[in-house]
Design a protein around this motif. Structure first.
Motif, short mmCIF file in Angstrom:
data_model
loop_
_atom_site.label_atom_id
_atom_site.label_comp_id
_atom_site.label_asym_id
_atom_site.label_seq_id
_atom_site.Cartn_x
_atom_site.Cartn_y
_atom_site.Cartn_z
N VAL A 3 6.79 8.09 -0.49
CA VAL A 3 5.63 8.91 -0.82
C VAL A 3 5.85 9.53 -2.21
CG1 VAL A 3 6.59 10.90 0.44
CG2 VAL A 3 4.14 10.81 -0.09
N LEU A 15 3.16 4.99 -1.71
CA LEU A 15 1.88 5.69 -1.58
C LEU A 15 1.92 6.96 -2.42
CD1 LEU A 15 -0.89 6.14 -0.19
CD2 LEU A 15 0.36 7.37 1.61
N ARG A 16 0.99 7.08 -3.35
CA ARG A 16 0.87 8.30 -4.15
C ARG A 16 -0.22 9.20 -3.56
NH1 ARG A 16 0.83 6.25 -10.47
NH2 ARG A 16 2.99 5.48 -10.57
N VAL A 17 0.07 10.49 -3.54
CA VAL A 17 -0.87 11.45 -2.96
C VAL A 17 -1.00 12.67 -3.87
CG1 VAL A 17 -0.26 10.69 -0.64
CG2 VAL A 17 0.89 12.69 -1.60
N THR A 18 -2.01 13.48 -3.61
CA THR A 18 -2.19 14.72 -4.36
C THR A 18 -1.36 15.84 -3.71
OG1 THR A 18 -4.24 15.08 -3.10
CG2 THR A 18 -4.45 14.10 -5.29
N ILE A 65 -4.36 18.14 -0.21
CA ILE A 65 -4.41 17.21 0.92
C ILE A 65 -3.53 17.74 2.04
CG2 ILE A 65 -2.48 15.76 0.11
CD1 ILE A 65 -4.13 13.32 1.08
N VAL A 95 -1.38 12.71 5.31
CA VAL A 95 -0.39 11.92 4.57
C VAL A 95 0.59 11.27 5.53
CG1 VAL A 95 1.45 11.99 2.84
CG2 VAL A 95 -0.61 13.37 2.52
N ASP A 152 -3.95 5.14 -3.94
CA ASP A 152 -3.68 6.58 -3.80
C ASP A 152 -4.62 7.21 -2.77
OD1 ASP A 152 -2.14 5.91 -5.97
OD2 ASP A 152 -3.08 7.30 -7.37
N ILE A 153 -4.18 8.33 -2.19
CA ILE A 153 -5.08 9.12 -1.36
C ILE A 153 -5.05 10.57 -1.82
CG2 ILE A 153 -4.92 7.58 0.63
CD1 ILE A 153 -3.09 9.60 1.96
N GLY A 154 -6.25 11.14 -1.89
CA GLY A 154 -6.37 12.53 -2.33
C GLY A 154 -7.16 13.35 -1.34
N ARG A 173 -10.62 8.80 -5.21
CA ARG A 173 -9.85 8.53 -3.99
C ARG A 173 -9.79 9.77 -3.09
NH1 ARG A 173 -9.44 4.33 -1.63
NH2 ARG A 173 -7.43 4.95 -0.72
N ALA A 203 -9.26 11.87 2.14
CA ALA A 203 -8.82 12.72 3.24
C ALA A 203 -9.97 13.61 3.71
CB ALA A 203 -7.62 13.56 2.83
#
Length: 265
Positions: A102, A135-138, A170, A175, A193-195, A245, A248
């Motif tokens: 992550v 996986l990149r996230v905020t 997020i 996540v 990515d998910i934000g 993106r 969430a």
């Protein structure tokens, strides 16, 4: 079900990952420096320190996948960079488990040293012989809450923040769910990515914080001449935002309401 190792298993995200993996019936291994961490019954604890690689040889033996959550801003080289090198070496000695990492949205566009270290970890994983998914996230809700509490002066009821700061927070549960889903799939390289569902100014976030907790106070937004350095520059930069993106669902206000309810129990 699969045997899954979770690094950083007692951290904010790692703990949630362990819980969700256990709920789905996987055989879970929690890698942590703690001798007796609070984990669900049936989760195997493997004590060690990723900074020097201790305990990893045993922890990685026989696993199908590794969810790599270990990170530490204060010791990013030892924990993130050196730690990932130790993890990859140990995993490679036991075949080819799927390594899931992550990371953080926007790190390839930021000079912030912590973000650059996270990018360096990505490169280590990409160059390894292991099958991998990244996986990149905020930014996580609890992280932003910790910032607000750090910036809050209870005596003067003043919260001093870097002016021009926006976040796309997020929830760690979402996540964790995304990471658990990756365990149950083939390695896929870089995942989209998910934000979080909304982009908010720090002032808006603090106003919600004060309303939910029934607090009153002054928000003081300061420019770089007062709050200076790469840390605050990274907050002010919109490179960390991914409006396309915003997938969430759990909002900042919902997170705060649930957190406040737990405080009252």
């Amino acid at each position: 079900m699969s045997t899954i190792l979770v690094t950083g298993a007692t951290g904010t995200l790692g703990n949630e990952v362990v819980q969700q993996l256990h709920t789905r019936g996987h055989h879970v291994r929690a890698y942590t420096r703690q001798a007796q961490p609070a984990v669900p019954t049936g989760v195997a604890v493997f004590q060690g320190d990723i900074r020097d690689g201790s305990g990893l040889e045993k922890a990685t033996k026989g696993v199908d996948a590794i969810i790599h959550c270990a990170t530490f801003f204060g010791e990013v080289k030892a924990t993130d960079l050196d730690g990932t090198s130790h993890l990859i070496k140990a995993a490679q000695a036991h075949g080819a488990p799927h390594l899931i990492y992550v990371s953080i949205a926007g790190i390839d566009h930021s000079p912030f040293s912590y973000f650059q270290a996270k990018l360096g970890v990505e490169h280590l994983i990409e160059q390894s012989t292991l099958p991998w998914s990244i996986l990149r996230v905020t930014q996580f809700h609890p992280y932003i809450l910790s910032l607000i509490k750090d910036w809050e002066d209870e005596q003067t009821s003043t919260i001093t923040v870097p002016a021009g700061t926006r976040f796309q927070p997020i929830d760690t549960r979402e996540v964790a769910a995304a990471l658990v889903q990756l365990v149950e799939q083939e390695a896929a390289g870089h995942i989209p990515d998910i934000g979080g569902p909304e982009i908010l100014t720090i002032e808006d976030m603090i106003e919600t914080y004060q309303r939910v907790l029934h607090k009153k106070g002054v928000i003081r937004a300061e420019g770089p001449e007062v709050l200076s350095g790469e840390y605050y520059d990274a907050f002010r930069s919109d490179e960390k935002l991914i409006p396309d993106r915003a997938v969430a669902r759990i909002t900042w206000e919902r997170f705060l309401q649930e957190w406040a309810e737990k405080l009252l129990k």
